[in-house]
Write a protein that holds these residues in place. Structure first.
Motif, PDB file in Angstrom:
ATOM      1  N   GLY A  16       0.834  -1.210   0.000  1.00 27.17           N
ATOM      2  CA  GLY A  16       0.000   0.000   0.000  1.00 27.17           C
ATOM      3  C   GLY A  16       0.866   1.257   0.000  1.00 27.17           C
ATOM      4  N   VAL A  17       2.124   1.116   0.341  1.00 28.08           N
ATOM      5  CA  VAL A  17       3.155   2.160   0.393  1.00 28.08           C
ATOM      6  C   VAL A  17       2.850   3.233   1.451  1.00 28.08           C
ATOM      7  CG1 VAL A  17       4.530   3.848  -0.885  1.00 28.08           C
ATOM      8  CG2 VAL A  17       3.694   1.806  -2.049  1.00 28.08           C
ATOM      9  N   ASN A  18       1.758   3.931   1.297  1.00 30.54           N
ATOM     10  CA  ASN A  18       1.454   5.009   2.250  1.00 30.54           C
ATOM     11  C   ASN A  18       1.053   4.448   3.615  1.00 30.54           C
ATOM     12  OD1 ASN A  18       0.238   6.557  -0.559  1.00 30.54           O
ATOM     13  ND2 ASN A  18       1.684   7.606   0.788  1.00 30.54           N
ATOM     14  N   THR A  19       1.116   5.324   4.611  1.00 34.69           N
ATOM     15  CA  THR A  19       0.675   4.964   5.952  1.00 34.69           C
ATOM     16  C   THR A  19      -0.799   5.326   6.094  1.00 34.69           C
ATOM     17  OG1 THR A  19       2.884   5.345   6.788  1.00 34.69           O
ATOM     18  CG2 THR A  19       1.095   5.367   8.414  1.00 34.69           C
ATOM     19  N   PHE A  20      -1.598   4.315   6.363  1.00 30.35           N
ATOM     20  CA  PHE A  20      -3.026   4.529   6.640  1.00 30.35           C
ATOM     21  C   PHE A  20      -3.240   4.355   8.144  1.00 30.35           C
ATOM     22  CE2 PHE A  20      -2.951   3.757   2.171  1.00 30.35           C
ATOM     23  CZ  PHE A  20      -4.035   4.447   1.653  1.00 30.35           C
ATOM     24  N   THR A  21      -4.483   4.458   8.576  1.00 30.70           N
ATOM     25  CA  THR A  21      -4.775   4.216   9.993  1.00 30.70           C
ATOM     26  C   THR A  21      -5.908   3.200  10.106  1.00 30.70           C
ATOM     27  OG1 THR A  21      -6.317   6.062  10.010  1.00 30.70           O
ATOM     28  CG2 THR A  21      -4.096   6.522  10.803  1.00 30.70           C
ATOM     29  N   LEU A  22      -5.927   2.522  11.245  1.00 27.35           N
ATOM     30  CA  LEU A  22      -7.025   1.608  11.575  1.00 27.35           C
ATOM     31  C   LEU A  22      -7.582   2.064  12.926  1.00 27.35           C
ATOM     32  CD1 LEU A  22      -5.337  -1.845  10.786  1.00 27.35           C
ATOM     33  CD2 LEU A  22      -6.951  -0.584   9.343  1.00 27.35           C
ATOM     34  N   THR A  23      -8.889   1.934  13.093  1.00 28.71           N
ATOM     35  CA  THR A  23      -9.487   2.285  14.386  1.00 28.71           C
ATOM     36  C   THR A  23     -10.323   1.101  14.859  1.00 28.71           C
ATOM     37  OG1 THR A  23      -9.659   4.534  13.570  1.00 28.71           O
ATOM     38  CG2 THR A  23     -10.845   4.048  15.601  1.00 28.71           C
ATOM     39  N   ASN A  24     -10.139   0.692  16.108  1.00 27.74           N
ATOM     40  CA  ASN A  24     -10.900  -0.472  16.594  1.00 27.74           C
ATOM     41  C   ASN A  24     -12.212  -0.023  17.249  1.00 27.74           C
ATOM     42  OD1 ASN A  24     -10.338   0.309  19.205  1.00 27.74           O
ATOM     43  ND2 ASN A  24      -8.806  -1.306  19.572  1.00 27.74           N
ATOM     44  N   ALA A  25     -12.983  -1.010  17.698  1.00 31.24           N
ATOM     45  CA  ALA A  25     -14.333  -0.716  18.201  1.00 31.24           C
ATOM     46  C   ALA A  25     -14.290   0.215  19.408  1.00 31.24           C
ATOM     47  CB  ALA A  25     -15.042  -2.019  18.540  1.00 31.24           C
ATOM     48  N   SER A  26     -13.194   0.187  20.174  1.00 31.78           N
ATOM     49  CA  SER A  26     -13.143   1.112  21.317  1.00 31.78           C
ATOM     50  C   SER A  26     -12.579   2.473  20.935  1.00 31.78           C
ATOM     51  CB  SER A  26     -12.301   0.547  22.465  1.00 31.78           C
ATOM     52  OG  SER A  26     -11.900  -0.737  22.243  1.00 31.78           O
ATOM     53  N   GLY A  27     -12.358   2.705  19.655  1.00 30.52           N
ATOM     54  CA  GLY A  27     -11.923   4.030  19.223  1.00 30.52           C
ATOM     55  C   GLY A  27     -10.427   4.223  19.302  1.00 30.52           C
ATOM     56  N   LYS A  28      -9.663   3.141  19.501  1.00 31.37           N
ATOM     57  CA  LYS A  28      -8.199   3.250  19.592  1.00 31.37           C
ATOM     58  C   LYS A  28      -7.623   3.194  18.172  1.00 31.37           C
ATOM     59  CE  LYS A  28      -4.677   0.499  21.954  1.00 31.37           C
ATOM     60  NZ  LYS A  28      -3.568   1.313  21.655  1.00 31.37           N
ATOM     61  N   HIS A  80     -10.895   6.131  -1.188  1.00 28.76           N
ATOM     62  CA  HIS A  80     -12.009   5.193  -0.941  1.00 28.76           C
ATOM     63  C   HIS A  80     -11.682   4.294   0.242  1.00 28.76           C
ATOM     64  CE1 HIS A  80     -13.684   5.400  -5.327  1.00 28.76           C
ATOM     65  NE2 HIS A  80     -13.919   6.481  -4.625  1.00 28.76           N
ATOM     66  N   VAL A  81     -12.259   4.593   1.369  1.00 31.50           N
ATOM     67  CA  VAL A  81     -12.049   3.753   2.558  1.00 31.50           C
ATOM     68  C   VAL A  81     -13.393   3.400   3.169  1.00 31.50           C
ATOM     69  CG1 VAL A  81      -9.722   4.533   3.208  1.00 31.50           C
ATOM     70  CG2 VAL A  81     -11.712   5.852   3.946  1.00 31.50           C
ATOM     71  N   VAL A  82     -13.394   2.410   4.023  1.00 31.70           N
ATOM     72  CA  VAL A  82     -14.627   1.971   4.681  1.00 31.70           C
ATOM     73  C   VAL A  82     -14.467   2.147   6.196  1.00 31.70           C
ATOM     74  CG1 VAL A  82     -15.331   0.377   2.845  1.00 31.70           C
ATOM     75  CG2 VAL A  82     -13.762  -0.413   4.625  1.00 31.70           C
ATOM     76  N   PRO A  83     -15.555   2.103   6.947  1.00 35.43           N
ATOM     77  CA  PRO A  83     -15.436   2.326   8.394  1.00 35.43           C
ATOM     78  C   PRO A  83     -14.399   1.393   9.034  1.00 35.43           C
ATOM     79  CG  PRO A  83     -17.740   2.343   7.749  1.00 35.43           C
ATOM     80  CD  PRO A  83     -16.965   1.952   6.521  1.00 35.43           C
ATOM     81  N   GLY A  84     -13.563   1.971   9.883  1.00 35.43           N
ATOM     82  CA  GLY A  84     -12.518   1.186  10.548  1.00 35.43           C
ATOM     83  C   GLY A  84     -11.159   1.421   9.914  1.00 35.43           C
ATOM     84  N   ILE A  85     -11.154   2.036   8.701  1.00 35.47           N
ATOM     85  CA  ILE A  85      -9.905   2.327   7.980  1.00 35.47           C
ATOM     86  C   ILE A  85      -9.883   3.823   7.681  1.00 35.47           C
ATOM     87  CG2 ILE A  85      -8.515   1.830   5.913  1.00 35.47           C
ATOM     88  CD1 ILE A  85     -10.066  -0.853   5.739  1.00 35.47           C
ATOM     89  N   GLY A  86      -8.756   4.450   7.885  1.00 31.70           N
ATOM     90  CA  GLY A  86      -8.690   5.898   7.656  1.00 31.70           C
ATOM     91  C   GLY A  86      -7.327   6.324   7.152  1.00 31.70           C
ATOM     92  N   PHE A  87      -7.127   7.612   7.069  1.00 33.42           N
ATOM     93  CA  PHE A  87      -5.881   8.158   6.532  1.00 33.42           C
ATOM     94  C   PHE A  87      -4.979   8.608   7.676  1.00 33.42           C
ATOM     95  CE2 PHE A  87      -9.502   9.522   3.832  1.00 33.42           C
ATOM     96  CZ  PHE A  87      -9.353   8.527   2.886  1.00 33.42           C
TER      97      PHE A  87
END
Ligand code: HEM
Length: 737
Positions: free
Chosen positions: A233-245, A355-362
């Motif tokens: 994916g090369v770039n750094t994305f973010t992930l967020t879990n159910a507790s918002g971490k 194009h991202v879906v809930p739980g995945i971010g920039f």
């Protein structure tokens, strides 16, 4: 969710794996004997050969503009072309499936990364970067690896490459690096390659490109197949879990077949002999049921550890070394269906990093943020504002909003209102519980300025890390690649400065390149090489778990009088191992076996020696047969076939009199040892068996390094891809190819 999804859509969604294909089927037509040709407005046509015209007896007259059929046909043709992609114009795609083996719920609540019961349909497009749409597949370049996951929560696109880093840190520089790499503006030369003044001028002056240009000079930039390269994916994305971490994440795809490359001479020749080599390779594998697979992995860093590294984790010119941040493999990507039509599916496919879906971010990766703007924008000029309605781009879940109109709008939206809020309370935003996308509440404060953090300024530590981590053979290929590229730069200031730049990486490399390309040879390192290495950078680390020859192309060379026993044994063994045996004859009409062994039926070759060159194959086999070998020994083309395969480090097998052909072609007595009796011998990837007894050929029992049987040895040699020792010991350099 169930209240707002119409039943038809719900069915498509629930069908999961087939959801995308079912959706595409609704847009698909197929000509047959039972269908009739019509105009675009649906009227059946009786004559498609003559424009309506005014003739007189024996005299053709002028055509009439009134002919709607004639006008329509030319008119449609005149407007067939759309702009090619501004980068990555040359590519090919296929459909497949993504499966998750292990839930990543500790780091994300994205359903695609937590629900192991799902099978998500995908479309993947591989590409080169610099060349035009009609350029060759095997050029030295980065390969695009773009994946569209049609998830139940919307499309998620990973728009990655086969190299984990990039040339620039900030998107504002993208037009410069691409202008510098594309053909030069004054003469539009060269096509699809970085071997020219402008590219090397730019990357030398732009030192953050140093790490990446080492990767593009490595074997990574000449993959054997799209199926045998990694995806990042090369770039750094973010992930967020159910507790918002929140965690930072990088995405990885590692091929089941191992990471393998062409050798440069082969890549150059293939670009002319078969410019569609990679495109055909992917289609052939899928058609043969050898579905390419990649393990899907994530590297994650907890938000609290963002600053714990000596590089900035948001800098796309850096890897996250696997020793520091291990890859956790949690899923599998498989490609299993070729497209039905290239234009509507591959050419119209439009990927967007945004194009991202809930739980995945920039993240605040400055390259990613620019990309998030660029992709959407470029699709507008390439495909028009309604590009997301095109069948290949359309999500499999409902798309409901108040975006309206624009050229070529397909969706018919019922209702009296086209805005929110409205008096009917029609189509409100979703809540979090209904699966709505919730932006991570990041605290942001700072100074508005055009600058990046201090760690972005280190342009050389990881370039050295990459160089140091390569094997000896990879380093020698790197040197050869620099030597080739800089030889194509005719302005001394360009290659002289570049050689100087290499002293920031390794003095020995700079000196060797300097010697090859001319100019002053440096005697001092600009920067000491720190000597450190890391795991996962050398592609030789990525071999298949087990010896595997599935989908490998084995060329079997025959002439009249060939030995049918060895021929059948190899052919059967290759088929059994799901490789692709292809028979190359002195002609393409029937070739007859040695009458003394078996009388009767011959073989109709797939190709003749002039039709396909050795470059098309992963391995060559020559069965014996006195008469056949006498014929082939007098054929310069056949001898060159063997020499070229040897030069390209490919496994070569021969039995019976075939061994003589190998000896004659290579002329390396005492260096390449061949069999002289009933024992199979392997020497520098050349596997021979002189006295063929059917039982001695054996079956493929255990294709391992020290196997005894001829077939086992040969299959093992093919599974290793190339015989590097041949090059390390200088043998291929002694053979003319
Ligand atoms: C991490 C660095 C990058 C990677 C991995 C990357 C990857 C890709 C890939 C794989 C494609 C082809 C997509 C397809 O198959 O249709 C592509 C196309 C493209 N990229 Fe990038 N790219 C990068 C950086 C950038 C940047 C910085 C920009 C602009 C700011 C950019 C703009 C574009 C554009 C305009 C296209 C053409 C898209 C189209 O017409 O469909 N890329 N990129």
């Amino acid at each position: 969710m169930s209240n707002i999804i119409p039943p038809s859509v719900k069915q498509a969604v629930m069908g999961q794996k087939g959801a995308k294909l079912d959706q595409l089927a609704a847009h698909t037509v197929e000509p047959s004997k039972n269908t009739r040709i019509t105009s675009d407005f649906g009227t059946k046509q009786t004559n498609t050969d003559d424009w309506l015209r005014v003739n007189s007896e024996n005299q053709i007259g002028p055509m009439l503009l009134e002919d709607p059929f004639g006008r329509e046909k030319i008119h449609r043709f005149d407007h067939e072309r759309i702009p090619e992609r501004v980068v990555h114009a040359r590519g090919t795609g296929a459909f497949g499936t993504f499966r998750l083996f292990e839930s990543a719920e500790d780091v994300t609540h994205a359903n695609i990364l937590t629900d192991t019961s799902r099978e998500t349909p995908v479309f993947v497009r591989f590409s080169t970067v610099l060349g035009s749409r009609g350029s060759a597949d095997t050029v030295r370049d980065v390969r695009g690896f773009a994946i569209k996951f049609y998830t139940q929560e919307g499309n998620w696109d990973i728009v990655g490459n086969n190299i984990p880093v990039f040339f620039i840190q900030d998107a504002i520089k993208f037009p410069d690096i691409i202008h510098a790499g594309k053909p030069e503006p004054h003469n539009e030369v060269p096509q699809a390659q970085s071997a020219h003044n402008n590219f090397w001028d730019f990357v030398q002056m732009h030192s953050e490109a140093t790490h990446m240009f080492l990767w593009t000079m490595s074997d990574r930039a000449i993959p054997r197949s799209y199926r045998m390269m990694q995806g990042f994916g090369v770039n750094t994305f973010t992930l967020t879990n159910a507790s918002g971490k929140r965690s930072f994440v990088k995405f990885h795809f590692t091929p089941e077949l191992g990471v393998h490359s062409l050798v440069w001479d082969e890549a150059l020749k293939l670009a002319g002999q078969d410019p569609d080599f990679h495109r055909k390779d992917l289609m052939e594998a899928i058609d043969n049921g050898a579905y390419p697979k990649w393990k899907f992995g994530i590297q994650t860093i907890d938000e609290s550890q963002e600053h714990d590294f000596d590089f900035d984790i948001l800098d796309a010119t850096k890897v996250w070394p696997e020793d520091l941040v291990p890859v956790r493999y949690i899923g599998e990507l498989e490609l299993n269906k070729n497209v039905d039509e290239f234009f509507t599916q591959t050419e119209q496919a439009a990927f967007c990093t945004s194009h991202v879906v809930p739980g995945i971010g920039f993240s605040d990766d400055p390259l990613l943020q620019g990309r998030n703007f660029s992709y959407f924008d470029t699709q507008l000029s390439r495909l028009g504002v309604n590009w997301q309605e095109l069948p290949i781009n359309k999500p499999v879940c409902p798309v409901m909003n108040f975006n309206r109109d624009g050229a070529m709008r397909h969706t018919i939206s019922k209702g009296k209102v086209n805005y929110w809020p409205n008096r009917f309370e029609a189509q409100p935003p979703a809540t979090k519980e209904e699966g709505g996308y919730v932006d991570y509440p990041a605290r942001v404060a700072g100074i508005k300025e055009r600058a990046k953090s201090a760690k972005f300024k280190d342009h050389f530590s990881q370039a050295q890390l990459f160089f140091n981590s390569l094997s000896e053979i990879e380093k020698s290929h790197l040197l050869a690649a620099f030597s080739f590229e800089l030889d194509h730069c005719d302005e001394p200031v360009v290659y002289e400065r570049l050689v100087k730049r290499l002293t920031d990486i390794d003095l020995g490399l700079a000196q060797s390149v300097g010697q090859m390309v001319g100019g002053a040879i440096p005697d001092k390192a600009a920067r000491a090489n720190h000597g450190k290495k890391a795991k996962g950078l050398s592609q030789l680390e990525f071999l298949p778990d087990q010896p595997i020859i599935a989908s490998r192309r084995i060329g079997i060379i025959i002439a009249d009088g060939y030995d049918p026993i060895a021929f059948n044994a190899i052919y059967g063994a290759a088929k059994g191992a799901k490789a692709i045996p292809l028979v190359i004859g002195t002609r393409r009409s029937e070739i007859f076996p040695d009458g003394e062994s078996i009388s009767g039926k011959g073989t109709i070759p797939d190709h003749h020696l002039e039709g396909q060159r050795s470059t098309m194959f992963d391995a060559i086999f020559v069965p014996g047969g006195k008469q056949a070998i006498e014929t082939l020994s007098k054929s310069g083309r056949a001898l060159h076939y063997i020499r070229e395969a040897f030069g390209h480090l490919k496994p070569i097998g021969a039995t019976g009199e075939g061994v003589l052909l190998i000896e004659k072609a290579l002329q390396l007595p005492g260096q390449v040892t061949v069999s002289s009796d009933h024992e199979a011998v392997e020497s520098y990837g050349v596997v021979t068996l002189k006295n063929v007894q059917p039982e001695r050929l054996g079956e493929v029992v255990s294709a391992a390094k020290n196997a005894k049987g001829f077939l086992d040895k040969f299959v093992y040699a093919i599974s290793t891809h190339r015989c590097w020792d041949r090059e390390l010991d200088g043998l291929n350099a002694m053979v003319a190819y």
